[in-house]
Write a protein that holds these residues in place. Structure first.
Motif, PDB file in Angstrom:
ATOM      1  N   VAL A 105      10.451  18.350  16.227  1.00 23.28           N
ATOM      2  CA  VAL A 105      10.256  17.766  17.555  1.00 23.28           C
ATOM      3  C   VAL A 105       9.816  16.317  17.373  1.00 23.28           C
ATOM      4  CG1 VAL A 105       8.922  17.922  19.694  1.00 23.28           C
ATOM      5  CG2 VAL A 105       9.486  20.000  18.424  1.00 23.28           C
ATOM      6  N   SER A 106      10.498  15.389  18.010  1.00 22.42           N
ATOM      7  CA  SER A 106      10.058  13.994  17.958  1.00 22.42           C
ATOM      8  C   SER A 106       9.537  13.597  19.327  1.00 22.42           C
ATOM      9  CB  SER A 106      11.223  13.067  17.602  1.00 22.42           C
ATOM     10  OG  SER A 106      11.538  13.185  16.238  1.00 22.42           O
ATOM     11  N   THR A 107       8.326  13.093  19.361  1.00 27.55           N
ATOM     12  CA  THR A 107       7.751  12.640  20.624  1.00 27.55           C
ATOM     13  C   THR A 107       7.510  11.141  20.559  1.00 27.55           C
ATOM     14  OG1 THR A 107       6.589  14.760  20.771  1.00 27.55           O
ATOM     15  CG2 THR A 107       5.893  13.040  22.302  1.00 27.55           C
ATOM     16  N   MET A 108       8.077  10.412  21.513  1.00 30.35           N
ATOM     17  CA  MET A 108       7.772   8.983  21.643  1.00 30.35           C
ATOM     18  C   MET A 108       6.756   8.862  22.757  1.00 30.35           C
ATOM     19  SD  MET A 108      11.503   7.205  21.669  1.00 30.35           S
ATOM     20  CE  MET A 108      10.933   5.532  21.971  1.00 30.35           C
ATOM     21  N   LEU A 109       5.548   8.473  22.407  1.00 29.11           N
ATOM     22  CA  LEU A 109       4.503   8.323  23.417  1.00 29.11           C
ATOM     23  C   LEU A 109       4.767   7.080  24.251  1.00 29.11           C
ATOM     24  CD1 LEU A 109       1.445   9.133  21.134  1.00 29.11           C
ATOM     25  CD2 LEU A 109       2.532  10.647  22.808  1.00 29.11           C
ATOM     26  N   GLN A 110       4.089   7.031  25.412  1.00 32.85           N
ATOM     27  CA  GLN A 110       4.222   5.875  26.295  1.00 32.85           C
ATOM     28  C   GLN A 110       3.689   4.632  25.565  1.00 32.85           C
ATOM     29  OE1 GLN A 110       2.544   7.006  30.053  1.00 32.85           O
ATOM     30  NE2 GLN A 110       3.326   5.209  31.114  1.00 32.85           N
ATOM     31  N   GLY A 111       4.470   3.550  25.508  1.00 34.81           N
ATOM     32  CA  GLY A 111       4.043   2.349  24.787  1.00 34.81           C
ATOM     33  C   GLY A 111       4.528   2.387  23.351  1.00 34.81           C
ATOM     34  N   ALA A 112       5.538   1.547  23.007  1.00 32.57           N
ATOM     35  CA  ALA A 112       6.212   1.655  21.705  1.00 32.57           C
ATOM     36  C   ALA A 112       5.256   1.588  20.526  1.00 32.57           C
ATOM     37  CB  ALA A 112       7.257   0.552  21.569  1.00 32.57           C
ATOM     38  N   THR A 113       4.252   0.709  20.603  1.00 30.03           N
ATOM     39  CA  THR A 113       3.426   0.479  19.416  1.00 30.03           C
ATOM     40  C   THR A 113       2.596   1.698  19.037  1.00 30.03           C
ATOM     41  OG1 THR A 113       2.116  -0.738  21.000  1.00 30.03           O
ATOM     42  CG2 THR A 113       3.199  -2.021  19.283  1.00 30.03           C
ATOM     43  N   ARG A 114       2.360   2.608  19.989  1.00 32.70           N
ATOM     44  CA  ARG A 114       1.606   3.818  19.645  1.00 32.70           C
ATOM     45  C   ARG A 114       2.394   4.703  18.693  1.00 32.70           C
ATOM     46  NH1 ARG A 114       0.126   6.453  25.122  1.00 32.70           N
ATOM     47  NH2 ARG A 114      -1.153   7.878  23.911  1.00 32.70           N
ATOM     48  N   ASN A 115       3.695   4.450  18.577  1.00 32.93           N
ATOM     49  CA  ASN A 115       4.540   5.285  17.725  1.00 32.93           C
ATOM     50  C   ASN A 115       4.854   4.636  16.386  1.00 32.93           C
ATOM     51  OD1 ASN A 115       5.287   7.377  19.873  1.00 32.93           O
ATOM     52  ND2 ASN A 115       5.816   5.457  20.875  1.00 32.93           N
ATOM     53  N   LEU A 116       4.339   3.425  16.178  1.00 29.16           N
ATOM     54  CA  LEU A 116       4.740   2.667  14.992  1.00 29.16           C
ATOM     55  C   LEU A 116       3.529   2.222  14.185  1.00 29.16           C
ATOM     56  CD1 LEU A 116       7.380   0.384  16.775  1.00 29.16           C
ATOM     57  CD2 LEU A 116       7.876   2.306  15.247  1.00 29.16           C
ATOM     58  N   LEU A 117       3.772   1.948  12.899  1.00 32.08           N
ATOM     59  CA  LEU A 117       2.741   1.323  12.068  1.00 32.08           C
ATOM     60  C   LEU A 117       2.973  -0.179  12.179  1.00 32.08           C
ATOM     61  CD1 LEU A 117       3.159   3.605   8.939  1.00 32.08           C
ATOM     62  CD2 LEU A 117       1.284   3.659  10.592  1.00 32.08           C
TER      63      LEU A 117
END
Ligand code: ADP
Ligand code: MG
Length: 302
Positions: A105-117
């Motif tokens: 399962v891949s979840t992209m949270l609201q706000g791109a940077t919360r999903n990235l390093l």
């Protein structure tokens, strides 16, 4: 329905294509710092078929993000049950939930940077997203460079996230989310604050994933142009599923014990406490429900 026992391999969920989702009586409360409870979801019943693509709509605060994080196994519901395929994820022990989150399962949270390093490069972010895959799976996966090219980021593959534009970050977050070939993709407002071109690129890629892998897709959006690309919409209202759209037509959903949410314009016209009568009527062979108010109350407001 089987409850996944501790020790059972999540690999059991492996099968080609998307996975179905089912929520039954899902309630979620948040406790604030002051000790108050906020009811974010109050009895969500929802079924999404394997491979189905759904847009979640609804006003701010209606519970869309909360429901998405519960489906992604990021939080557990306060009450009710959530199934992914045959397995009740609302009861999974944390180690198995973690494997589910990183592999199926891949979840992209609201706000791109919360999903990235933010201190890592685009390429490193994808490698990181794939850490939980087996060596064999990684070998089979689309190479990082090709994946980045598909989202138009080939030119910034070795650029650090913190130097990228909002649109680039959002496209990278999506590339990371799809890099594990998930059976369920959950994306919370993946196109907010993007240019029209970036928005179309991101949504195009989401649908390509569905076309190629049969992935089940849920996207939260407030943009009608984005919602229009989905065959099914689910509109949240006050922590419940209020309305559903099928191919652009809107339907009221009969909830638990026959509870319905009126469409917004009727809810404004008929406030809480209004008495209405609902009767079936057949007209020209078509059955319809006729809603009327008691004669003595017509023209009055309660
Ligand atoms: P949406 O995504 O539709 O805007 P949310 O799921 O974010 O809705 O929020 C639903 C309700 O839960 C809102 O009333 C919101 O204020 C509340 N809420 C969300 N997250 C928290 C939190 N971490 N702590 C307390 N209340 C929260
Ligand atoms: Mg939200």
């Amino acid at each position: 329905m089987a409850v996944l026992e501790p020790g059972v391999d999540i690999g059991e969920l492996d099968h080609p294509g998307g996975i179905g989702v089912r929520c039954s009586g899902v309630v979620h409360l948040y406790r604030t710092f002051e000790g108050h409870d906020v009811v974010a979801l109050q009895g969500v019943d929802l079924a999404i078929r394997p491979g189905e693509r759904v847009a979640f709509l609804g006003p701010s605060g209606s519970g869309k993000s909360t429901l998405l994080t519960l489906l992604g196994g990021i939080q557990k519901p306060s009450a009710g049950r959530i199934f992914l395929g045959e397995h009740e994820i609302s009861r999974l022990p944390e180690p198995q939930l973690a494997r589910l989150r990183s592999r199926r399962v891949s979840t992209m949270l609201q706000g791109a940077t919360r999903n990235l390093l933010s201190y890592a490069t685009a390429r490193q972010n994808i490698a990181f997203a794939r850490l939980a895959l087996s060596a064999a799976e990684r070998k089979q996966a689309v190479p990082e460079t090709d994946l980045l090219a598909r989202v138009g980021l080939e030119g910034v593959a070795d650029q650090v996230v913190s130097t990228m534009s909002g649109g680039q970050r959002q496209r990278l977050a999506l590339a990371c989310a799809v890099s594990t070939s998930p059976q369920l993709l959950l994306a919370d407002e993946p196109t907010s604050q993007l240019s029209h071109d970036d928005r179309d690129a991101v949504i195009g890629l989401v649908h390509e994933l569905g076309d190629e892998l049969g992935t089940t897709i849920v996207v939260v959006t407030h943009q009608p142009e984005v919602a229009a690309t989905f065959p099914r919409t689910v509109t949240m209202k006050g922590g419940r599923v209020g309305l559903e759209g099928r191919d652009g037509a809107e339907y009221v959903v009969i909830g638990a014990e026959g509870v319905v949410h009126l469409p917004t314009h009727l809810a404004e016209q008929w406030p809480q406490g209004t008495l209405v009568r609902i009767e079936p009527e057949t007209h020209d062979d078509a059955e319809r429900l006729v809603v009327s108010r008691p004669p003595e109350e017509q023209g009055e407001r309660p």
